[in-house]
Enzyme design. Structure first.
Site, mmCIF file in Angstrom:
data_model
loop_
_atom_site.group_PDB
_atom_site.id
_atom_site.type_symbol
_atom_site.label_atom_id
_atom_site.label_comp_id
_atom_site.label_asym_id
_atom_site.label_seq_id
_atom_site.Cartn_x
_atom_site.Cartn_y
_atom_site.Cartn_z
ATOM 1 N N ALA A 95 28.409 41.274 37.763
ATOM 2 C CA ALA A 95 29.534 42.069 37.252
ATOM 3 C C ALA A 95 30.618 41.114 36.785
ATOM 4 O O ALA A 95 30.845 40.067 37.397
ATOM 5 C CB ALA A 95 30.077 42.976 38.348
ATOM 6 N N CYS A 96 31.264 41.445 35.657
ATOM 7 C CA CYS A 96 32.359 40.607 35.170
ATOM 8 C C CYS A 96 33.490 41.525 34.687
ATOM 9 O O CYS A 96 33.288 42.732 34.553
ATOM 10 C CB CYS A 96 31.871 39.692 34.049
ATOM 11 N N PRO A 97 34.684 40.965 34.415
ATOM 12 C CA PRO A 97 35.850 41.834 34.151
ATOM 13 C C PRO A 97 35.670 42.811 32.981
ATOM 14 O O PRO A 97 35.989 43.978 33.111
ATOM 15 C CB PRO A 97 36.966 40.840 33.866
ATOM 16 N N THR A 132 28.036 39.823 32.449
ATOM 17 C CA THR A 132 27.219 40.590 33.394
ATOM 18 C C THR A 132 25.740 40.479 33.028
ATOM 19 O O THR A 132 24.876 40.248 33.878
ATOM 20 C CB THR A 132 27.643 42.074 33.342
ATOM 21 N N GLY A 187 32.757 43.417 31.421
ATOM 22 C CA GLY A 187 31.445 44.050 31.536
ATOM 23 C C GLY A 187 30.690 44.108 30.233
ATOM 24 O O GLY A 187 29.800 44.925 30.040
#
Lengths: 835, 109
Positions: B19-21, B27, B23
């Site tokens: 998951a990343c900020p 990700t 998305g």
């Protein structure tokens, strides 16, 4: 006994110089005295004096009255009543005020940082320019060297009157040489101040009372009017003070032989003119070829100087206090009126930013223009002629330059409006001949005058009507005014020898009206033959479709006329029985009512069944949402306001006819206009970006020399391609993401990305730099290949996101990255990324 | 099917969440990198992505409970983290999974 007309003041911008001067013209025609009373403020004004009217400081909604007294008072009452209901409410042209200075928008990244000298103000006219500063000082008029000379009171009065006459003559001469439009109107407003009986009266009174010189009396009078206006609550009226000072300065200059303030100003090279404030006449006196931009410390967006700047498309920023003292002579200035700011002595990187910004904007303009000149044809080859509505030869010329393929409606009312004498055949012939020449063979439909209804004409003395839209107007008047219609038709016929002219009659509701006009045309042709005048014997004759009855007798009408044009505005309001000007029912007025869409289908099919030509010339034609419907109907032409042509053509050229036909069938089955509009919007969205990436947003050679420049370049590529509408916001969103942690992924590749409301179409843009730039920290992660991914904040549906997720996964594989880096051209990149 | 944990380098059963900020990209890049590298080392892996399209390839409680180890390659908090209460978790920034997947698998021994 005095007569009184009570009324509520209708004009949004209050009683300013332009409506006041028209008021003076009309009131001046009667012998009775006409006093304007503002019951809100108690101010009284001489109705025959522009200045006195302006000084009444009347604002919209004020209860007012006219008091009329004199030998022709009854006639004056009727005339003024007509003027107040029919013409006066239209005297106030809408001020185009650029975006109000709300909370200052954040600056683009390139303009942040220290050591930048940026002054922010109010944008009065948009655009970007860079040039050295020229400082204009506005001298307050003062005594000539040696003080004010003074003669007897009678001498001084005579001198003032002579100066006023001279000033009037020189203003008239300048009006004659000024092209029609804003400059002309402003000169006219100044002329009316100079000719104002109250103004001259007040000067004379001051002279006799104070025993002073003519110059002092003029200054004193200007000061008094200035004070009244400055004290008014209206920004617009306060800005008129400049107009009065301007006229006064000119009168003093004329009286004492001192040169006009404007004459001191010489702009011989490209310059940004900087001043505390600038009088309109000083502005007019400048050599506009060299004025790249205007920066003022005082003055709002509604001053006449600001209006002129907009009319001449000169960027203008006002409201920067003290800017005329801050800026040095010849200092390098960048004026970014789009962002309402001025940059003093910009450093090189800011210069580079604006070089690119200007180039981008020029490109965007050029692409719109290039686009505008392509033919109106759907993507699958169906022709839809896209013509312009116009009312003067100048507009016709501009419309053709802007991509019009014909003139679908040339309105002739303007030739009749605001004239003391109605135009004769020769005057009209000159106009129509000019139009025919401008069109050089392209079709022009000239509509005979549509006067009455919402376009009353004082000189025809049509009595006020309860219901003018259902009353005595257009073709219904022709029988009573044979001289007018004969002169117009003769002028059109003679001009038809010079080009592809057609004649069209407005407000036709039955067959006999058409027959009467055709008979008249034949008679006039006989006369012209007898005179040996040239004309087109086969000139096509058509009618407007505005009255719903026409839809039911198309078979009969098609036997008599050559073409039809749907006037969608009137047809909508007659068909739906809605007066669009009536606030209580205006929401019912929409051409997207399914019943109206069905009516159009019936009319267009009916006309085509009889093999005749049909167009449409109402506002509906200029609505890009409606364009697919016209392709669905198979109408021959739409005619619209010239400024809307590029946008509508763009839509038409993207549409496919089978889609449009399906869209039309489905919206005609809908139950309400809201549903229709939603369906049209969805269709419009589907025409725009279905592709995430095209060759237009792949650039394989770039000189961007930093991460900042490279990201901005990518965002600008998307802006230029219409995929981003707020580049500054998107740039910020990308950087916000970078600050979480940089998107460099090693191997010289970075994938900056963001989700932002500034994105209109989800996109993937690619930029390959000529030389790598550092991405994270100096000496770390040099990046040469950038893939920018931008997603609309409102993005719905996962299709694009899936593609992007797939792309992200593939980028992990070295072979794929290598293929991208080695791609020979944008086409290869698109192929690689698209799937 | 469960690998023998006692033997270094033997096949393991892994679960992961990326998951990343925003998305949008990281990700999925991390998921791909983890899958690719796990395969290379002969481990079985199932990666749940918590991105712009929501939770995809969702891990069931059964799958989590049956795994040897969970890897979180994340820049934001993991959603439904209670599922992982009973399993050993190796957590790292998402960009580490993208750039140095090998170092993760080196630690597994």
């Amino acid at each position: 006994m005095a007569l009184e007309i009570p009324f509520t003041f209708p004009l949004k911008n209050g009683m300013h110089a332009r409506p006041a001067s028209r008021f003076q013209d009309v009131a001046g025609a009667y012998r009775s005295s006409i006093t304007f009373v503002n019951r809100q403020t108690g101010a009284r004004a001489n109705g025959k004096s522009t200045l006195s009217l302006v000084a009444s400081v009347t604002r919209q909604g004020d209860p007012c009255a006219l008091i009329i007294e004199g030998e022709d008072e009854e006639e004056a009452r009727q005339g003024m009543q007509r003027f107040l209901t029919d013409e006066f409410p239209g005297c106030d042209e809408d001020l185009v005020i650029p975006q109000a200075p709300g909370s200052p928008r954040s600056l683009p990244r390139a303009l942040r940082g220290e050591n930048l000298r940026i002054e922010r103000g109010i944008a009065a006219s948009g655009g970007i320019a860079r040039a050295p500063a020229v400082l204009l000082s506005r001298r307050a008029p003062g005594p000539p060297p040696g003080g004010w000379p003074k003669g007897t009171a009678d001498d001084e009065v005579a001198r003032v009157l002579a100066a006023v006459r001279d000033a009037q003559a020189s203003m008239r001469a300048r009006m004659d040489s000024a092209p029609r439009g804003v400059e002309h109107d402003i000169l006219r407003a100044h002329l009316s101040i100079a000719s104002d009986p109250e103004f001259a009266g007040s000067v004379e009174e001051t002279l006799r009372l104070k025993h002073c010189s003519a110059g002092e009396a003029l200054l004193e009078t200007a000061r008094r009017y200035g004070e009244t206006l400055s004290a008014s609550g209206s920004v617009y009226l306060r800005e008129r003070v400049l107009d009065i000072e301007d006229v006064t300065a000119r009168l003093i200059a004329a009286l004492y032989g001192v040169p006009d303030a404007g004459a001191h100003v010489q702009v011989t090279d490209d310059a940004v003119c900087v001043a505390e404030s600038l009088a309109p006449s000083d502005f007019i006196a400048l050599d506009r070829r060299h004025v790249r931009a205007l920066v003022l410390s005082q003055g709002g967006v509604t001053s006449h100087t600001a209006i002129l700047a907009r009319a001449f498309a000169i960027p203008c920023v006002t409201g920067i206090p003290g800017i005329h003292r801050t800026v040095r002579r010849a200092e390098d200035l960048i004026v970014d009126a789009d962002r309402a700011l001025v940059i003093l002595s910009p450093p090189e990187r800011v210069g580079r930013f604006y070089d690119r910004e200007s180039r981008k904007l020029a490109l965007m303009r050029a692409s719109l223009e290039r686009h505008a000149n392509l033919p109106g044809v759907s993507s699958d080859g169906k022709r839809l002629e896209i013509a312009a509505n116009a009312a003067s030869p100048e507009e016709v010329g501009a419309a053709f330059a802007g991509g019009a393929e014909g003139v679908g409606l040339f309105r002739t009312e303007m030739l009749f409006m605001g004239k003391e004498e109605l135009p004769g055949e020769e005057e009209q012939y000159a106009v129509y001949a000019e139009v025919a020449k401008c069109a050089s063979g392209r079709p022009v439909i000239i509509r005979t005058f549509d006067i009455g209804g919402d376009k009353p004409l004082p000189s025809l003395r049509i009595p006020p009507e309860e219901n003018p839209f259902l009353g005595y107007r257009a073709i219904r008047l022709y029988a009573e005014y044979p001289a007018l219609i004969n002169a117009q038709l003769r002028a059109i016929l003679r001009a038809s020898a010079l080009g592809n002219l057609k004649v069209m009659f407005p407000m036709v509701c039955s067959l006999h009206e058409v027959r009467a006009m055709k008979k008249l045309i034949l008679e006039l042709m006989k006369d012209l033959d007898a005179e040996g005048a040239a004309f087109n014997r086969q000139i096509p004759v058509g009618i407007m479709v505005e009255i719903p009855s026409v839809a039911f007798i198309l078979d009969q009408l098609c036997r008599e006329v050559d073409f039809f044009s749907i006037g969608s505005n009137d047809l909508t309001q007659y068909f739906l029985a809605v007066d669009r000007a009536n606030r209580n029912v205006a929401s019912l007025y929409t051409p997207f009512h399914p019943s109206f869409l069905r009516l159009l289908k019936q009319i267009i099919d009916g006309v085509h069944r009889h093999g005749k030509w049909i167009g449409l010339c109402g506002e509906m034609g200029g609505n890009p949402l409606a364009a697919p419907l016209f392709l669905g109907y198979g109408i021959d032409e739409i005619s619209l306001s010239p400024s809307l042509i590029p946008a509508v053509k763009d839509v038409v050229r993207r549409c496919r006819v089978p889609d449009c036909e399906a869209l039309l069938s489905s919206v005609m089955e809908m139950e309400d206009p809201e549903g229709v509009e939603t369906a049209l919007k969805d269709h419009a969205a589907s025409l725009r970006g279905s592709a995430l990436i095209t060759e237009d947003i792949v650039r394989l050679s770039s000189q961007s020399a930093s991460k900042d420049e490279a990201i901005r370049e990518l965002v600008d590529m998307l802006h230029a391609d219409g995929r981003v509408d707020d580049p500054d916001a998107v740039e910020d969103a990308v950087w916000l993401r970078e600050e979480t942690y940089p998107t460099g992924m090693g191997y010289g590749v970075a994938i900056p990305h963001c989700k932002s409301p500034g994105v209109t179409v989800n996109s993937i843009a690619v930029l390959k730099l000529d030389a790598p730039v550092f991405w994270k920290m100096p000496d770390q992660d040099p990046v040469q290949f950038l893939i920018l991914i931008t997603i609309a904040a409102s993005a719905k549906g996962d299709e694009h996101l899936k593609i992007i997720a797939g792309l992200a996964r593939r980028l992990v594989h070295e072979e794929f990255r290598q293929q991208l880096m080695d791609a020979a051209g944008p086409g290869t990149i698109v192929d690689l990324l698209e799937h | 099917m469960v690998g023998n944990e006692s033997e270094k380098g033997d096949a393991m059963k892994l679960v992961a969440v990326t998951a990343c900020p925003t998305g949008i990209a990281h990700t999925y890049m991390a998921a791909e990198q983890l899958e690719k590298t796990a395969k290379k080392h002969g481990h079985a892996i199932k990666v749940e992505t918590q991105g712009s399209m929501g939770i995809e390839n969702e891990l069931t409680q059964e799958e989590i409970d049956g795994a040897d180890l969970a890897i979180f390659a994340v820049g934001i908090p993991v959603r439904n983290i209670e599922r992982f209460a009973k399993i050993r978790v190796l957590e790292m920034p998402v960009q580490d999974a993208i750039k140095n997947p090998e170092s993760i698998f080196a630690k597994l021994g």
